[in-house]
Scaffold this active site. Structure first.
Site, short mmCIF file in Angstrom:
data_model
loop_
_atom_site.label_atom_id
_atom_site.label_comp_id
_atom_site.label_asym_id
_atom_site.label_seq_id
_atom_site.Cartn_x
_atom_site.Cartn_y
_atom_site.Cartn_z
N ALA A 62 0.86 -1.18 0.00
CA ALA A 62 0.00 0.00 0.00
C ALA A 62 0.90 1.23 0.00
O ALA A 62 1.82 1.33 0.82
CB ALA A 62 -0.91 -0.01 1.22
N VAL B 271 4.59 -1.26 3.30
CA VAL B 271 4.51 0.17 2.99
C VAL B 271 5.32 0.46 1.73
O VAL B 271 6.53 0.21 1.68
CB VAL B 271 5.01 1.02 4.16
CG1 VAL B 271 4.98 2.51 3.78
CG2 VAL B 271 4.17 0.78 5.40
N LYS B 272 4.65 1.03 0.75
CA LYS B 272 5.27 1.31 -0.54
C LYS B 272 5.75 2.76 -0.54
O LYS B 272 4.96 3.69 -0.29
CB LYS B 272 4.25 1.07 -1.65
CG LYS B 272 4.82 0.73 -3.00
CD LYS B 272 3.70 0.28 -3.92
CE LYS B 272 4.21 -0.08 -5.30
NZ LYS B 272 3.07 -0.42 -6.18
N LEU B 273 7.02 2.95 -0.85
CA LEU B 273 7.66 4.26 -0.78
C LEU B 273 8.33 4.59 -2.11
O LEU B 273 8.90 3.69 -2.77
CB LEU B 273 8.73 4.28 0.32
CG LEU B 273 8.25 3.98 1.73
CD1 LEU B 273 9.42 3.58 2.61
CD2 LEU B 273 7.53 5.20 2.31
#
Length: 216
Positions: free
Chosen positions: A56, A82-84
């Protein structure tokens, strides 16, 4: 190799998951926009549907905002990744979240040097976008090969998640090179089972079974 499905469509995820072909899910704001759902509610439903990691993406571009959003997303479910973005601020947040035991996926990678930085920041996954490189006449699969060599040279644990997969050929090439994961739209994953000789052979077998009166 693990297969992640690149979609926010719950029905498509459920269908592939029922076949045993989904190890995880990747999403992004563009995919979420297509389904028109509340973002956090949708991520929670996807996480409840599949056992594997669900990426996400944060929508802030500054480190403070990304950190806050990353922690919020990680709190939705234990299998959230967690997508960064692959920016200096994104790498800074990756280092912090990784230190807190939160899984991360550093996305929008287009060079081996970027992938090296992500691994040094402790990323769980690096997402090279091979299809988008192909679009500008750069061999995207060659990038996967370069990253594989670098990661093996230094025993980095970051997994190579080949993204922007456009065809079954991309999947085959990534598997041969040694990508740890591919993420692809549902039609590409389904198409991996297709071959004209399989279809023709099955048609012949069924016709012969019928003419021979075979029953089971």
């Amino acid at each position: 190799m693990e297969f992640f499905v690149d979609t926010a469509d719950l029905e498509a995820i459920a269908e592939l998951n029922a076949l045993g072909l989904v190890d995880g899910v990747t999403t992004n704001p563009s995919l979420v926009k297509k389904v028109g759902r509340d973002f956090k509610e949708l991520i929670a439903e996807i996480c409840a549907l599949v056992d594997g990691p669900v990426s996400a993406e944060v929508i802030s571009v500054d480190a403070e905002g990304m950190l806050q959003q990353g922690r919020t997303l990680a709190g939705i479910a234990p299998n959230v990744v967690v997508k960064l973005p692959l920016t200096l601020a994104g790498l800074q947040v990756c280092k912090t979240l990784s230190g807190e035991g939160i899984a991360t996926n550093v996305t929008l990678c287009f060079s081996a040097n970027q992938a090296l930085l992500a691994a040094k920041a402790g990323a769980t996954y690096i997402s090279p976008f091979i299809g988008r490189l192909d679009d500008i006449h750069i061999d995207g699969v060659d990038l996967i090969s370069n990253i594989r060599t670098i990661y093996d040279n230094y025993q980095f644990e970051t997994k190579i998640l080949a993204a922007s997969i456009r065809s079954p050929l991309h999947v085959k090439d990534c598997a041969l090179i040694g990508a740890d994961v591919i993420t692809a739209p549902p039609p590409v994953i389904s198409a991996l089972a297709n071959h004209v000789l399989t279809d023709n052979g099955l048609k012949t077998f069924l016709a012969d079974a019928k003419s021979a009166g075979i029953t089971i």
